[in-house]
Design a protein around this motif. Structure first.
Motif, PDB file in Angstrom:
ATOM      1  N   ILE A  97       0.851  -1.183   0.000  1.00  0.00           N
ATOM      2  CA  ILE A  97       0.000   0.000   0.000  1.00  0.00           C
ATOM      3  C   ILE A  97       0.891   1.239   0.000  1.00  0.00           C
ATOM      4  CG2 ILE A  97      -0.145   0.169   2.524  1.00  0.00           C
ATOM      5  CD1 ILE A  97      -3.060   0.965   2.241  1.00  0.00           C
ATOM      6  N   GLY A  98       0.401   2.341  -0.550  1.00  0.00           N
ATOM      7  CA  GLY A  98       1.134   3.601  -0.503  1.00  0.00           C
ATOM      8  C   GLY A  98       2.424   3.570  -1.299  1.00  0.00           C
ATOM      9  N   ASP A  99       3.458   4.270  -0.802  1.00  0.00           N
ATOM     10  CA  ASP A  99       4.723   4.369  -1.520  1.00  0.00           C
ATOM     11  C   ASP A  99       5.382   3.014  -1.756  1.00  0.00           C
ATOM     12  OD1 ASP A  99       4.500   7.081  -1.751  1.00  0.00           O
ATOM     13  OD2 ASP A  99       6.051   7.579  -0.280  1.00  0.00           O
ATOM     14  N   ALA A 100       5.104   2.041  -0.926  1.00  0.00           N
ATOM     15  CA  ALA A 100       5.654   0.703  -1.154  1.00  0.00           C
ATOM     16  C   ALA A 100       5.157   0.125  -2.467  1.00  0.00           C
ATOM     17  CB  ALA A 100       5.271  -0.228  -0.003  1.00  0.00           C
ATOM     18  N   ALA A 101       3.966   0.550  -2.887  1.00  0.00           N
ATOM     19  CA  ALA A 101       3.362   0.044  -4.122  1.00  0.00           C
ATOM     20  C   ALA A 101       3.565   0.980  -5.304  1.00  0.00           C
ATOM     21  CB  ALA A 101       1.861  -0.180  -3.917  1.00  0.00           C
ATOM     22  N   HIS A 102       3.603   2.287  -5.060  1.00  0.00           N
ATOM     23  CA  HIS A 102       3.541   3.214  -6.194  1.00  0.00           C
ATOM     24  C   HIS A 102       4.130   4.592  -5.885  1.00  0.00           C
ATOM     25  CE1 HIS A 102       0.252   4.972  -3.927  1.00  0.00           C
ATOM     26  NE2 HIS A 102      -0.417   3.829  -3.991  1.00  0.00           N
ATOM     27  N   ALA A 103       5.321   4.649  -5.353  1.00  0.00           N
ATOM     28  CA  ALA A 103       5.933   5.959  -5.116  1.00  0.00           C
ATOM     29  C   ALA A 103       5.917   6.752  -6.409  1.00  0.00           C
ATOM     30  CB  ALA A 103       7.363   5.778  -4.617  1.00  0.00           C
ATOM     31  N   MET A 104       5.552   8.021  -6.310  1.00  0.00           N
ATOM     32  CA  MET A 104       5.425   8.818  -7.532  1.00  0.00           C
ATOM     33  C   MET A 104       6.045  10.192  -7.357  1.00  0.00           C
ATOM     34  SD  MET A 104       1.316   9.583  -7.611  1.00  0.00           S
ATOM     35  CE  MET A 104       0.964   7.822  -7.649  1.00  0.00           C
ATOM     36  N   THR A 105       6.241  10.863  -8.465  1.00  0.00           N
ATOM     37  CA  THR A 105       6.823  12.193  -8.444  1.00  0.00           C
ATOM     38  C   THR A 105       5.845  13.185  -7.808  1.00  0.00           C
ATOM     39  OG1 THR A 105       5.976  12.625 -10.671  1.00  0.00           O
ATOM     40  CG2 THR A 105       8.210  11.729 -10.486  1.00  0.00           C
ATOM     41  N   PRO A 106       6.361  14.323  -7.302  1.00  0.00           N
ATOM     42  CA  PRO A 106       5.510  15.231  -6.518  1.00  0.00           C
ATOM     43  C   PRO A 106       4.822  16.324  -7.329  1.00  0.00           C
ATOM     44  CG  PRO A 106       7.775  15.957  -6.381  1.00  0.00           C
ATOM     45  CD  PRO A 106       7.788  14.710  -7.237  1.00  0.00           C
TER      46      PRO A 106
END
Length: 442
Positions: free
Chosen positions: A295-304
């Motif tokens: 869940i969250g950044d573990a799954a889909h860290a993205m640009t800001p």
């Protein structure tokens, strides 16, 4: 019992939601104590809707500001290129506020709500071993946990992502970094030309070659603050992802920008440098044994560049907990179907927002020249929010899909379809608008 790994924003949100859904939830956090780094965070309507539903709002609302609009300005002069409203459409069209809040105040509010609803939180509980087929977690102190499900919210450098995928999956450097700065608003009081930055809640964007600058007001726990995010090509040493230092470097790198920025930076002594990463879209977020899920950044860290990283984790939390709140999806034997449904609803939604964020970077960081001149001319002639606007932050159909995304309506429709046609028939609601920059018409 459900174990959540990580007491960050997504981890605490999913813990609250799962506990309210009737599960016994324990959060394991590796840090020996909760410390607060970072600065401001944007909570758009698609995520504030979830927080309000979960009862988090009373714990944070006094620390929130509501920006009236978003303003984009020419990097060198500060000339306003386009303005589009934020507060009015959030309240009247998307039916949930758009907030700015300090990350520390946000995190404290989530922790307070988690404890209030009965979540157990253990600090200094770094996971040293994950056995996904059981599942069993072992901490550095030798404590073993055997929950029914592990929700891995262990962030950008997740140990569980590698376990879920069965291979190494490090985050991808974007080639950019940010300088994060907070400045007491009172320091700009009475300074000619700077009053609006210290008094008007607004998303201020300076856009320029290979860089952008964002500023906005924060209520702060003690006093109003101005939050700055200077995004630019990275000069950080290899292996260094964060670094606290003085303001000399950021002042030098942006000395040719709007002179008002230089005046504001004169009041800054300390800057946090932060390397930016992202992930490629993953094929699955659940381990094949269906007992560990990301869940969250573990799954889909993205640009800001669209300020949606935390929002996507909050949406994840609502969907996963919402599925596991349903009696016909909540039992251990139903986890394969439940986690597949979660993936079907979330993976493509997160991937689309990540793609839009990357597109926004290249639109706002154009080098000076004919394309930039055409972009600026078009935006000056098209203020506000329009369909087919070349600026994704002013594009009506995209904003409807991003901010108007009602995770609970999406979940209700997905559950109905899954019960009627099966989990595999459910697909993500990703919309049909363009997420790329539309060429300016001269």
């Amino acid at each position: 019992m459900i174990i959540v790994i990580g007491a960050g924003l997504a981890g605490l949100t999913v813990a609250i939601a799962l506990q309210q859904a009737g599960h016994k939830v324990t959060v394991l956090e590796s840090a020996p104590q909760i410390t607060y780094i970072g600065a401001g965070i944007q909570v758009s309507s698609n995520s504030s809707r979830v927080l309000r539903t979960l009862g988090v709002e009373p714990h944070i609302v006094k620390y929130c500001t509501e920006p009236v609009d978003l303003r984009m300005m020419r990097w060198k002069t500060g000339e306003v290129l386009v303005e589009c409203p934020l507060k009015q459409p959030a309240q009247e069209e998307y039916n949930s506020p758009y907030w700015h809040i300090h990350r520390a105040d946000f995190h404290r509010g989530l922790m307070a709500r988690a404890l209030e609803v009965g979540v157990t939180v253990h600090l200094d509980s770094r996971i040293t071993k994950v056995e996904p087929d059981i599942p069993r977690l072992t901490t550095k102190a030798g404590k073993a946990y055997t929950p029914d499900l592990v929700v891995a919210s262990d962030g950008l450098h997740s140990i569980c992502r590698e376990i879920v995928l069965g291979k190494k999956s490090p985050p991808n450097p974007t080639g950019q970094m940010v300088y994060r700065v907070t400045l007491p608003a009172k320091k700009l009081a009475g300074v000619p030309g700077l009053e609006e930055f210290a008094t008007i809640p607004r998303n201020n964007h300076w856009i320029g070659p290979h860089a952008t600058i964002l500023s906005y007001l924060l209520e702060g726990i003690e006093q109003p603050l101005i939050n700055f995010v200077f995004t630019c090509d990275s000069t950080m040493d290899e292996g260094v992802d964060t670094k606290l230092e003085g303001s000399e470097e950021v002042r030098e790198r942006f000395k040719e920008w709007d002179p008002r920025l230089g005046v504001m930076l004169e009041h800054v002594q300390e800057v946090l440098k932060w390397r930016l990463f992202t992930h490629h879209e993953l094929a699955n977020w659940a381990h094949p044994a269906n007992k560990v899920v990301l869940i969250g950044d573990a799954a889909h860290a993205m640009t800001p560049y669209l300020a949606q990283g935390a929002a996507m984790g909050i949406e994840d939390a609502a969907v996963l907990a919402g599925i596991l709140a349903e009696p016909d999806f909540a039992t251990v034997d139903k986890l394969p179907e439940s986690l597949k449904l979660y993936e079907n609803i979330r993976i493509k939604r997160a991937a689309r927002v990540a793609e839009a964020s990357i597109s926004s970077r290249y639109f706002t960081q154009m080098s000076d020249g004919p394309d930039q001149e055409a972009r600026d001319k078009w935006m000056l002639e098209h203020p506000g929010i329009w369909e087919q606007h070349i600026n994704i932050r002013s594009r009506k159909e995209f904003l409807d899909e991003l901010f108007g995304y009602d995770v609970y309506t999406v979940l209700s429709e997905a559950l109905a379809k899954a019960r009627k046609e099966g989990v595999d028939a459910v697909t993500a609601q990703v919309g049909t608008s363009s997420v790329s920059a539309i060429p300016a018409v001269l």
